[in-house]
Design an enzyme around this catalytic site. Sequence first.
Site, PDB file in Angstrom:
ATOM      1  N   GLU A 145      15.826 -40.332  22.634  1.00  0.00           N
ATOM      2  CA  GLU A 145      15.708 -39.236  21.661  1.00  0.00           C
ATOM      3  C   GLU A 145      15.405 -39.714  20.241  1.00  0.00           C
ATOM      4  O   GLU A 145      15.963 -39.219  19.271  1.00  0.00           O
ATOM      5  CB  GLU A 145      16.972 -38.365  21.670  1.00  0.00           C
ATOM      6  CG  GLU A 145      17.300 -37.766  23.004  1.00  0.00           C
ATOM      7  CD  GLU A 145      16.089 -37.109  23.674  1.00  0.00           C
ATOM      8  OE1 GLU A 145      15.247 -36.538  22.962  1.00  0.00           O
ATOM      9  OE2 GLU A 145      15.978 -37.203  24.901  1.00  0.00           O
ATOM     10  N   GLY A 146      14.515 -40.648  20.116  1.00  0.00           N
ATOM     11  CA  GLY A 146      14.149 -41.177  18.804  1.00  0.00           C
ATOM     12  C   GLY A 146      14.895 -42.465  18.545  1.00  0.00           C
ATOM     13  O   GLY A 146      16.119 -42.486  18.465  1.00  0.00           O
TER      14      GLY A 146
END
Length: 577
Positions: free
Chosen positions: A427-428
Site C-alpha cells: 500500500e505504498g
Amino acid sequence: MRAYDRQDLEFQLFDVAAIDPLIEAHDLDRAAVTGILDTAEQIATQHFLPHGKILDEQEPRFEDGRAILPDVVKPALDAYVKAGFIASGFDAEFGGMGLPETVHQAAAFIFSASNISLSAYGLLTVGSGRLIQSFGTEAQKRDYLTPMIEGRWFGTMCLSEPQAGSSLSDITTRAEPGDDGTYRLFGRKMWISGGEQDISENIVHMVLARLPDAPAGVKGISLFIVPKIRLDGTQNDVTLAGLNHKMGYRGTTNCALNFGERGDCVGELVGEPNKGLFYMFQMMNEARIGVGMGATALGQAGYQASLAYALDRPQGRPVTRKDAKAPQIPIIEHADIRRLLVAQKAAVEPALALAILCATLVDRHKAGDETAMALLEMLTPIAKSWPSEFCLEANKHAIQILGGAGYTRDYPVERHYRDNRLNPIHEGTHGIQGLDLLARKVPMSNGAGLKALATAIRDDIAMAPAEFGDPLHTALSQLEATTGTLVSGLAADPDRALANATLYLDCLGHVVMGWMWLRIVNAANNKAKTEGSSGFLNGKSQAARYFFHRELSRVEGWCRTLSANDQSAYDMRADWF
C-alpha cells in the site's frame, strides 16, 4: 497461548483512547465491546491461530487457471463471516452491523495477530465494499455491495501493472464503452492480493483503467467494478495468469490477472469518469491504516512468543555467580534479553495506540467532527509506515531472543518476520509515504494538519510528568523548526528538498510515538490512582523510559541532518555505485 495481549488491548481502548463516549453514541457499552472481542478471540484461537504454519508451508496452487488453497481456509473464513466480522465494517443502512470503526479495528487486530494471511481477505473485502458504498449507484450497491456485506463475495483492489508498479500515472489498462452502458476492459494487473481463490462465491475486482481519450497521467484514471462472475451467472473474461510466491503472507493469494484476453471482460463505471484515483484513495488510505495495524499485530505476536520463551527457557547463570553446579536461570534474567524484550514492547504498544487513535478519528469524522480529518490525514503515512519499519525490528528482536531456534520453523517468530517484511512495501512503500507526508500532507491547507498535531501533543504534555513531557516538548520544537526549513526548500528545489523525505517520516514518526507513550503513561498513572500500582502499569512507565532514552533521543540528530539538507545520498551518481 494468545498471539496478543488482551489486557493491553482493553487498556488501550478504554483507558488510553477513552472510547466510552464514542461507543455510547452507538448504543454500546464496555460489556458489549468486550463481548465482541471475546467472539473475535474465540474464532481466532480456533480457526486462525492453529493454521498459520499450515498456510505458510502449503502455498496456494495454480491449477487449470485457478488458485487452490489449503482445505483449512474456507472453514476459517466461513466462521469469520458468520460471526459478522465483515458486516461489522459497514454502515447499518446498507445491511452492515454499524459498529464504530474503533471496535472493528480492535477485532481486526486480534485476527491479524493470530493469522495475517487469513485476515487480509476480510480487509480487502471491507475496503472494496466501502468504495461501492461511498461512490456506487443504488443498483451497484444492491447487486454487489449486499453479497459482499453478507460475506458471500470477496473483493480486491487492482491498481498496479507489470510495467508501472507504484507509478499509477503509467497504467495502460483501458476501458471501452459498450452500447448497453457497460464497458469492455483490456489490460494486465499485477500483485493483486486475493485476486483469485476458491473460497468465496464470487470476487469483485475494483479496477483502475483509462477511458478512450482520457487525459494523460493520474487525471485520466477511472474506476470500474469487474466481477469474476457476471450478474447473469456467466464467467467474466478475467484470467489468472499466475501466482506470485512471496516470502510472507503466503496464505493470501497474490495474482497476475489478465482482463479481456477474449475481448469480453465486462465492467461497470463507478462514479464519474476520470475520478477513479480520487475514489480509490479512500480504499488506499483505509488499507494503509490496516497495513499499519497488521504490522503492529505481527510485532505483538512476535513479542508474545519471545516473552513466553524467555520466561520458560533456562540457560546460563548471573554474571556474578559462575558456579557451574548452581541451577540455570530463565533467560529473561539476562540483561540483554530484557533489552530485546523491552525494545519490542516500546515499539508495539505505541504503534497500537496510534492505530486505535486513527480509528477513533474516523469515528469522530463520521459523527461530524471536521477537525478530525486534518489530523487523520497527517497521521496516515505514519500509521502505515512506522509500524511497518519498527515493529519489523521488533520481530527481529524476537528471533534473537530464541537464538538458533529463532530461525527454525519450529517456532513462529521467523514467520512473523517474513510476514511483516512485506508491510514496508504494501500500500505504498516506506519511501512513498515519506514523499506523501513531506510534499503533500505537511504543506496541505497551510500546514493545518501539522498544527493540529502539535496542538494535540502539547495538550497531553500539559498533563504529563516532567520526566516525559519535557523531552517530548523539546523534540516537538526541534521538529517544527526543521519542518519549516524543509518546507521553505520545497519551492526552490523540490528534488533536493524531498531527498530526505524518508528520514523526515522516521523523525516525525518517533515524535508521534513519543506522544503515544505520553498518552499511555498518563492513562496508566490515572488508573493507578483508582486501582493501585501493578506490574502491568509499572511496565508502561518503564517501557516509556526506554523509548525516551533510546529512541526519542534520536530525533535531535535526525533534525540536524534534515536541517542541513544532507545530500550525500542524492549526489551519488548512477555510475558510482
